[in-house]
Each structure stands twice: as structure tokens, then as C-alpha cells.
Scaffold this motif. Structure first.
Motif, PDB file in Angstrom:
ATOM      1  N   VAL A  73       0.839  -1.198   0.000  1.00  0.00           N
ATOM      2  CA  VAL A  73       0.000   0.000   0.000  1.00  0.00           C
ATOM      3  C   VAL A  73       0.874   1.247   0.000  1.00  0.00           C
ATOM      4  N   GLY A  74       0.339   2.318  -0.576  1.00  0.00           N
ATOM      5  CA  GLY A  74       1.098   3.557  -0.653  1.00  0.00           C
ATOM      6  C   GLY A  74       0.190   4.767  -0.784  1.00  0.00           C
ATOM      7  N   ILE A  75       0.798   5.902  -1.137  1.00  0.00           N
ATOM      8  CA  ILE A  75       0.059   7.155  -1.255  1.00  0.00           C
ATOM      9  C   ILE A  75      -0.400   7.384  -2.689  1.00  0.00           C
ATOM     10  N   LEU A  76       0.564   7.432  -3.634  1.00  0.00           N
ATOM     11  CA  LEU A  76       0.207   7.689  -5.029  1.00  0.00           C
ATOM     12  C   LEU A  76      -0.583   6.523  -5.611  1.00  0.00           C
ATOM     13  N   LYS A  77      -0.057   5.319  -5.461  1.00  0.00           N
ATOM     14  CA  LYS A  77      -0.788   4.109  -5.822  1.00  0.00           C
ATOM     15  C   LYS A  77      -1.235   3.470  -4.521  1.00  0.00           C
ATOM     16  N   TYR A  78      -2.549   3.417  -4.342  1.00  0.00           N
ATOM     17  CA  TYR A  78      -3.033   2.929  -3.048  1.00  0.00           C
ATOM     18  C   TYR A  78      -2.620   1.480  -2.813  1.00  0.00           C
ATOM     19  N   ALA A  79      -2.753   0.639  -3.827  1.00  0.00           N
ATOM     20  CA  ALA A  79      -2.400  -0.772  -3.693  1.00  0.00           C
ATOM     21  C   ALA A  79      -1.700  -1.247  -4.965  1.00  0.00           C
ATOM     22  N   HIS A  80      -0.568  -1.919  -4.791  1.00  0.00           N
ATOM     23  CA  HIS A  80       0.143  -2.546  -5.912  1.00  0.00           C
ATOM     24  C   HIS A  80       0.360  -3.996  -5.528  1.00  0.00           C
ATOM     25  N   ASP A  81      -0.191  -4.928  -6.310  1.00  0.00           N
ATOM     26  CA  ASP A  81      -0.119  -6.327  -5.899  1.00  0.00           C
ATOM     27  C   ASP A  81       0.802  -7.131  -6.800  1.00  0.00           C
ATOM     28  N   THR A  82       0.984  -8.385  -6.434  1.00  0.00           N
ATOM     29  CA  THR A  82       1.918  -9.264  -7.134  1.00  0.00           C
ATOM     30  C   THR A  82       1.365  -9.758  -8.467  1.00  0.00           C
ATOM     31  N   ASP A  83       0.127  -9.476  -8.761  1.00  0.00           N
ATOM     32  CA  ASP A  83      -0.433  -9.830 -10.066  1.00  0.00           C
ATOM     33  C   ASP A  83      -0.254  -8.708 -11.092  1.00  0.00           C
ATOM     34  N   GLY A  84       0.459  -7.664 -10.690  1.00  0.00           N
ATOM     35  CA  GLY A  84       0.697  -6.563 -11.612  1.00  0.00           C
ATOM     36  C   GLY A  84      -0.422  -5.563 -11.691  1.00  0.00           C
ATOM     37  N   THR A  85      -1.288  -5.523 -10.683  1.00  0.00           N
ATOM     38  CA  THR A  85      -2.390  -4.566 -10.648  1.00  0.00           C
ATOM     39  C   THR A  85      -2.033  -3.419  -9.713  1.00  0.00           C
ATOM     40  N   ALA A  86      -2.130  -2.205 -10.208  1.00  0.00           N
ATOM     41  CA  ALA A  86      -1.878  -1.013  -9.390  1.00  0.00           C
ATOM     42  C   ALA A  86      -3.156  -0.180  -9.346  1.00  0.00           C
ATOM     43  N   VAL A  87      -3.699  -0.006  -8.170  1.00  0.00           N
ATOM     44  CA  VAL A  87      -4.924   0.776  -7.983  1.00  0.00           C
ATOM     45  C   VAL A  87      -4.545   2.159  -7.480  1.00  0.00           C
ATOM     46  N   GLU A  88      -4.930   3.173  -8.211  1.00  0.00           N
ATOM     47  CA  GLU A  88      -4.603   4.541  -7.817  1.00  0.00           C
ATOM     48  C   GLU A  88      -5.383   4.950  -6.567  1.00  0.00           C
ATOM     49  N   THR A 101       8.648 -17.589 -10.608  1.00  0.00           N
ATOM     50  CA  THR A 101       7.665 -18.175 -11.519  1.00  0.00           C
ATOM     51  C   THR A 101       6.738 -17.142 -12.128  1.00  0.00           C
ATOM     52  N   ALA A 102       6.617 -15.975 -11.498  1.00  0.00           N
ATOM     53  CA  ALA A 102       5.600 -15.029 -11.971  1.00  0.00           C
ATOM     54  C   ALA A 102       6.135 -13.677 -12.410  1.00  0.00           C
ATOM     55  N   LEU A 103       7.311 -13.287 -11.985  1.00  0.00           N
ATOM     56  CA  LEU A 103       7.852 -11.998 -12.394  1.00  0.00           C
ATOM     57  C   LEU A 103       8.837 -12.178 -13.546  1.00  0.00           C
ATOM     58  N   PRO A 104       9.030 -11.211 -14.401  1.00  0.00           N
ATOM     59  CA  PRO A 104       8.368  -9.910 -14.394  1.00  0.00           C
ATOM     60  C   PRO A 104       7.021  -9.924 -15.093  1.00  0.00           C
ATOM     61  N   VAL A 105       6.158  -9.033 -14.696  1.00  0.00           N
ATOM     62  CA  VAL A 105       4.848  -8.882 -15.333  1.00  0.00           C
ATOM     63  C   VAL A 105       4.600  -7.410 -15.593  1.00  0.00           C
ATOM     64  N   GLY A 106       3.684  -7.114 -16.515  1.00  0.00           N
ATOM     65  CA  GLY A 106       3.299  -5.735 -16.755  1.00  0.00           C
ATOM     66  C   GLY A 106       2.358  -5.257 -15.675  1.00  0.00           C
ATOM     67  N   THR A 107       2.231  -3.947 -15.567  1.00  0.00           N
ATOM     68  CA  THR A 107       1.368  -3.360 -14.555  1.00  0.00           C
ATOM     69  C   THR A 107       0.088  -2.839 -15.186  1.00  0.00           C
ATOM     70  N   ALA A 108      -1.052  -3.262 -14.656  1.00  0.00           N
ATOM     71  CA  ALA A 108      -2.348  -2.744 -15.099  1.00  0.00           C
ATOM     72  C   ALA A 108      -2.816  -1.718 -14.078  1.00  0.00           C
ATOM     73  N   VAL A 109      -2.835  -0.457 -14.471  1.00  0.00           N
ATOM     74  CA  VAL A 109      -3.209   0.622 -13.563  1.00  0.00           C
ATOM     75  C   VAL A 109      -4.717   0.805 -13.602  1.00  0.00           C
ATOM     76  N   VAL A 110      -5.353   0.707 -12.435  1.00  0.00           N
ATOM     77  CA  VAL A 110      -6.807   0.848 -12.330  1.00  0.00           C
ATOM     78  C   VAL A 110      -7.118   2.132 -11.573  1.00  0.00           C
ATOM     79  N   PRO A 111      -7.794   3.111 -12.188  1.00  0.00           N
ATOM     80  CA  PRO A 111      -8.157   4.337 -11.462  1.00  0.00           C
ATOM     81  C   PRO A 111      -9.110   4.027 -10.309  1.00  0.00           C
ATOM     82  N   ALA A 112      -8.935   4.749  -9.222  1.00  0.00           N
ATOM     83  CA  ALA A 112      -9.806   4.530  -8.061  1.00  0.00           C
ATOM     84  C   ALA A 112     -11.263   4.798  -8.404  1.00  0.00           C
ATOM     85  N   LYS A 113     -11.502   5.741  -9.310  1.00  0.00           N
ATOM     86  CA  LYS A 113     -12.876   6.080  -9.689  1.00  0.00           C
ATOM     87  C   LYS A 113     -13.597   4.888 -10.284  1.00  0.00           C
ATOM     88  N   ARG A 114     -12.853   4.055 -11.044  1.00  0.00           N
ATOM     89  CA  ARG A 114     -13.475   2.885 -11.655  1.00  0.00           C
ATOM     90  C   ARG A 114     -13.778   1.801 -10.629  1.00  0.00           C
TER      91      ARG A 114
END
Length: 419
Positions: free
Chosen positions: A198-213, A387-400
Motif C-alpha cells: 500500500v502507498g500514497i500515489l498508488k493505493y495498492a500494488h499487488d503481485t499480479d501486476g495490478t496497481a490501484v490509484e 515463476t511469476a515476475l516480471p509482469v506488466g502493470t495494469a493501472v486501475v483508477p480509483a474512480k473505476r
């Protein structure tokens, strides 16, 4: 398992007056109970025993306190026992390192709820609308926007008045069904595990490559500051001051609701999508004491998120583990070598093994690895990161995430990966 279901009440003006009368009577009883509790010596029993002694005095108290006879008995008893719950809560805060004092008397604005325990309430249909029938009070229209579970037993109903003046009914229900059993740790596939940083700019970044703003609340905060400036210009306790105070309270409540809605939906996604979830056990209290970025830290509400996530994981039969946050950013998820990084460096590049990844993604993998170690799970043939890295990051806006009627988070992530 126990859950709370919250619904908006739409009382008439006369019903609002009656609700306020019952609320203030309970407030005065609470203050009386606190006064009597302080009179009883500590050697006469535990906190709960001393409060129960005061509860047993209620029949005699009604002989000279006429207002108590206007309130249902199963409302008066929980009001008295609230003293014991509050003292227990103060003790828990003290154990967590917070400086706490003693319980104080409640003013009319501070005491905002009362509870019907076990009986005295019923959902009914009258005049073509759903009402909440409350003993010795009224039949209050209720907006039942979602049905209560059919196999639920309603244990209590709490009536709460928010600071702007809205009334809500909170149903405390007990479910007869047990939560699903958690799968054996050895049988969980790597794809069904997730580590969350968890963070400030990206609230959550997980090991599946999903970053939620993070949720954008700048407009709401600007409005709050404007209304607060207007409040400071009003004469204290005047009619205009009271009206402006309610506007400020509405701004605070708007921010609170949007944040909690975002956290509920995000935590619900992780609890349902995965069979094992690992997060950081952050020392938010210590971070708030720092002068640097404390406002954004408080607004992020990380402890609230992890509490919601733990509750939902228990409900869904998902393994939940918290790990120490020290060094998760510095440590390489591939080889374990630590590298210092300033906050402005957003990429991880290991000088030992040349592994490169997003800074938050690297931290998320370290969190998952520590979680597996904490649970005693090992993978001899390879580590999850290999087994899983590296992966691309899918950025999901918090609004969505919070948008009503939009596709689920997992569908959006899948679609972005395909694209």
C-alpha cells in the motif's frame, strides 16, 4: 458470524423530535451511570460487575425519573452497559500505546446513538412502504435498499444520528451458516496468492501486476476548507453558525463515505479473488507522529483497509497474514540483496542479480514471500517471484473501483492485460 447492515431512515418532523428526546434521555442516563460508577469502590468487583450493579438499579430509578418510563427497557439496559464497553476500549487503546484519560460526561452533540437490544423492533409494511416499528417510539419509514439475508437473526438495532442530522438504522445480525473452510495451504496455487503493497500515489500494488490509484478527494477537501473558513466567520452558537456547522459536517461525512466505499470494494475484491492474501503490518500511529506527509497517511486509512480485508477474508474462507514492513522496498525480491532507494526512485534495479521491476511491485513480492514464510509454506522447486515476475502493470483508477454498475475489478484488469 455477525454482520452489520445499515439503512437510512426518513422520519417525519415529529418523529425526529421523538428520536431526539429518546436519544437525550439515554444520554442523561449514560451520564448518571458514569457518576454512579465513579462512586462505587474498585474493590467491589470488576468493571462489568460494578456496571451490572447500576443496571439492576433501573427499576428503582424509574420511580423518581419519569422520563425513563418513556423509553423501552431494552434501550435503557444497553445504555448503562455502554460504560463497561467504553472502559474496555480505553484499555485496548492504552495497550496499543495511545495516551488515554478517563471517561467524561457526554454533551448533546457527542451522544448520537441508542440501541434496541433483542426486542422492541420489527420491520413491517404500512401504507405501502416499509417501516421500522420501534416500541414506545414510532413506525419510522426506512429505505431498505438491499434485503436482509433470509437466514439472518436480528440481534439488535442501533439508531444513529449523523452530525448533519440524518438518522440511520444499523441492524446487528447473526448468520446461521458458517463461513467456508479455508483451503489447505499446500494446495493453493501460486496464481491464487497475492501480496499487497500500500502507498500514497498508488493505493495498492499487488503481485499480479495490478496497481490501484489512490482515491482523488482534492475537490472534496477544497470544499471542506471553504466551508470551514465560512464557519470561523460566524458568531459562535448563533443560528447561522449552527447552519454552517452542519454544512461542515456534511463535507466531513461525504469524504468519509467515499473513502469507506472505496476501501470496502477494494478489500472485497482481494478477499474473493484470492485464496491467500498477505499485507504489511504498518505502524500507522508512528507514521502519523512524523511531520512529513502525515495528512496523506491519515487520509489513506491503511489500518481501516487491513481491518476490512481481514474481516472479509474470514467471511470468504481466505487465508490472511500480516508481515513486518521493514526492508520490503529495499530488499530484492529475486535474490534478497538490500539496496537503499530514495523515495523519488520508483524503479527497483538490483546491482547483484540485475533484476528490474517497479518499486512497489518488488515490495509486494517481498510481502508475499514473508507471508508464506510466516505461514510455514515453502516451494522447493522455485520461489513465487521466479515463476511469476516480471509482469506488466495494469493501472486501475480509483474512480473505476467505486463506480456503480461498472465491470468488476478483475474484469477490468483482464481486459487491460489483453489489450
Amino acid at each position: 458470524m455477525n454482520y452489520n447492515y445499515r439503512y437510512r431512515l426518513t422520519p417525519t418532523e415529529s418523529q425526529r423530535e421523538t428520536l431526539d428526546y429518546h436519544r437525550d434521555t439515554c444520554r442523561q442516563l449514560y451520564n448518571h451511570t458514569l457518576y454512579r460508577f465513579n462512586q462505587i469502590p474498585e474493590d467491589e468487583g470488576t468493571v462489568k460487575q460494578r456496571v451490572r450493579k447500576i443496571r439492576d438499579e433501573l427499576p428503582d430509578l424509574k420511580d423518581w425519573w419519569d422520563a425513563l418510563t418513556d423509553v423501552y427497557s431494552k434501550v435503557l439496559q444497553p445504555t448503562v452497559m455502554r460504560i463497561a464497553k467504553n472502559i474496555k476500549r480505553l484499555g485496548q487503546l492504552k495497550e496499543q500505546g495511545y495516551k488515554v484519560g478517563e471517561l467524561r460526561w457526554k454533551s448533546p452533540r457527542e451522544f448520537r446513538s441508542f440501541t434496541y437490544n433483542q426486542s422492541g423492533f420489527e420491520l413491517d409494511k404500512k401504507g405501502g412502504q416499509t417501516v421500522l416499528s420501534l416500541s414506545k417510539l414510532a413506525d419510522i419509514p426506512i429505505e431498505l435498499h438491499r434485503p436482509l439475508p433470509e437466514d439472518a437473526t436480528i440481534k439488535e438495532v442501533t439508531l444513529k444520528k449523523e452530525k448533519p442530522g440524518e438518522w440511520f438504522a444499523i441492524f446487528g445480525i447473526e448468520m446461521d451458516t458458517e463461513p467456508p473452510a479455508k483451503p489447505p495451504l499446500a494446495d493453493i496455487d501460486t496464481d491464487d496468492m497475492v501480496g499487497i503493497d500500500v502507498g500514497i500515489l498508488k493505493y495498492a500494488h499487488d503481485t499480479d501486476g495490478t496497481a490501484v490509484e489512490s482515491l482523488a478527494l482534492s475537490e472534496e477537501r477544497d470544499r471542506l476548507e471553504r466551508e470551514q473558513r465560512k464557519l470561523s466567520q460566524k458568531a459562535y452558537e448563533s443560528n447561522n453558525w449552527q447552519k454552517q456547522r452542519r454544512r461542515v459536517a456534511e463535507c466531513h461525512l461525504d469524504i468519509k463515505r467515499k473513502r469507506r466505499d472505496f476501501l470496502h470494494k477494494l478489500s472485497n475484491y482481494y478477499a474473493r479473488e484470492y485464496e491467500l492474501v498477505a499485507v504489511e503490518d504498518l505502524d500507522v500511529k508512528g507514521m502519523l507522529e512524523s511531520q512529513r506527509n502525515s495528512r496523506n497517511t491519515a487520509s489513506a486509512a491503511w489500518n481501516t483497509f487491513t481491518d476490512m480485508l481481514e474481516t472479509k477474508c474470514e467471511r470468504e474462507g481466505t487465508h490472511f497474514v500480516e508481515v513486518g514492513p521493514e526492508g520490503t522496498t529495499k530488499e530484492c525480491a529475486q535474490c534478497g540483496v538490500e539496496t537503499d532507494k530514495p523515495l523519488w526512485v520508483r524503479e527497483h534495479s538490483c546491482p547483484a542479480c540485475s533484476f528490474e521491476a517497479d518499486r512497489d511491485a518488488n515490495a509486494a513480492w517481498n510481502i508475499l514471500s514473508r507471508g508464506l514464510t510466516e505461514l510455514g509454506v515453502g516451494y522447493s522447486e522455485s520461489t513465487p517471484v521466479e515463476t511469476a515476475l516480471p509482469v506488466g502493470t495494469a493501472v486501475v483508477p480509483a474512480k473505476r473501483v467505486v463506480e456503480a454498475g461498472s465491470p468488476t475489478l478483475s474484469e477490468r484488469v483482464s481486459a487491460s492485460r489483453v489489450g
